[in-house]
Design a protein around this motif. Sequence first.
Motif, PDB file in Angstrom:
ATOM      1  N   ASP A   1       0.830  -1.209   0.000  1.00 38.00           N
ATOM      2  CA  ASP A   1       0.000   0.000   0.000  1.00 38.00           C
ATOM      3  C   ASP A   1       0.861   1.254   0.000  1.00 38.00           C
ATOM      4  O   ASP A   1       0.540   2.248  -0.665  1.00 38.00           O
ATOM      5  CB  ASP A   1      -0.937   0.002   1.213  1.00 38.00           C
ATOM      6  N   ASP A   2       1.967   1.218   0.747  1.00 39.16           N
ATOM      7  CA  ASP A   2       2.899   2.347   0.727  1.00 39.16           C
ATOM      8  C   ASP A   2       3.434   2.607  -0.674  1.00 39.16           C
ATOM      9  O   ASP A   2       3.622   3.750  -1.093  1.00 39.16           O
ATOM     10  CB  ASP A   2       4.083   2.069   1.661  1.00 39.16           C
TER      11      ASP A   2
ATOM     12  N   GLY B   1      -0.084   3.508  -2.918  1.00 40.17           N
ATOM     13  CA  GLY B   1      -1.165   4.386  -2.501  1.00 40.17           C
ATOM     14  C   GLY B   1      -2.457   3.580  -2.421  1.00 40.17           C
ATOM     15  O   GLY B   1      -2.495   2.423  -2.851  1.00 40.17           O
ATOM     16  N   ASN B   2      -3.509   4.186  -1.868  1.00 35.60           N
ATOM     17  CA  ASN B   2      -4.776   3.461  -1.763  1.00 35.60           C
ATOM     18  C   ASN B   2      -5.456   3.347  -3.112  1.00 35.60           C
ATOM     19  O   ASN B   2      -5.319   4.230  -3.962  1.00 35.60           O
ATOM     20  CB  ASN B   2      -5.698   4.164  -0.756  1.00 35.60           C
TER      21      ASN B   2
END
Lengths: 320, 115
Positions: free
Chosen positions: A32-33, A36-37
Amino acid sequence: MNLRDVYIDEVTSRIPESMRQDVALELESTIDDMTGNDPSEAALFEALRQLGDPHILAARYANRPLYLIGPALFTQYVNIIKIVLPIAVTVVTILSIIGYLTNPIDDTSWSQFLIQAFLQTGAAIFNVVVQTLFWITLTFFIIERAVPEGEVPFSSWKPEQLKKVKPRSTSISFGSILFDIVATVLMVVLYVNAEQLIRVVTDSGSYPLLDASVLDQFFPFVIALAAFGIAIAIYKWIVRHWTKPLAFWNALFNIVWIVVTALIMLQPDLISTEALSLIAEQINADLETISRWGVWSVLLTIIIVCILDLAEGLIKAFRC
Amino acid sequence: MSDVKASLVTELRRGTLTIAVLSQLKTPQYGYSLVQALLDADINIDQSTLYPLLRRLEKQGLVTSSWDTTESRPRKYYVLSSDGVDILNELYVEWMNMSKTLTRLIEGGNNHESS
């Protein structure tokens, strides 16, 4: 399930249960890092490409080697194969030949019999090679993983070992030893089954070439000679290079060979009269001449082969 | 020629990876921030090597880890333990010595000193 979770599952299903949850959570937040979402599929794939093959990642987490047998064990592995494989092949070849020759041949023709024996022996050898390689590899695979990191499971090489290395020029090849053993076994089987195996075949029928009662007379000698031959072959196998005592015993063996075969071959009634008259009929020649020519040409060949073998041993043993 | 150089450089860097990672863990870092910090320093570490490496360092007692769940997504932070600080300092000394030795070797060229 989205592809990120599929990837994480591919990794965590291959690592010990105790670390699974933690690794899964960390991978989840790491991916996720990176993306991003709610990333696009392309962005997700780019991140996963950086993390690479889940099998490899899992192996690194679990600290599993990514190879079958590592460099610490590899030479021992090859050495064991070199020792075991020839023994296994020899035993199987001999058993297969004995099994084939001691079975009485019914109505199959000679060529059929030979092809069948050849194919079955080949298959038996192939089978034992595959089995041997498999079990040795499996054993080393387990040793590789059972030995703690940094420890050497076998004693390591020492310079002192060089003292035991024999010069190559006097070594006895495994092939020649194998040939000796197979030839000896083959001869004995032929001798014992001469009535079935050595025959003169004509249109009108077939007869044993050699007289059974003469052969029976020499049976104990032949068995003793074969035992002597096998003993020499085993002796060769153990020392694996020509030494003076070995050359001496080998010379003695060859001389005994010549004597015993000469004794058998020079028996006046060795060749059965039925067979002899059959041959004479076919080629229109006198009985006496044929048997004398036949016997002496075989005998001479044997003498030459024996003397060559005897000389090879002596020359190699005494040269250095 | 450039292939040879590339593989030699990779080989050279491989040994310095642990020291580079430890150096960045004086302050707590999570996986991705560590990757970024190393990238900023021009060290492109394979991520499939880095995360397992962090766990191994933790197992060896050189770093400790803790989960931080206060932010938007939970993150696992790694930081040097006191053993890790000691090891990093010792490795740093080793590195300096090695660097000095190599400098002397390379710049000294063929002028062998008689001492």
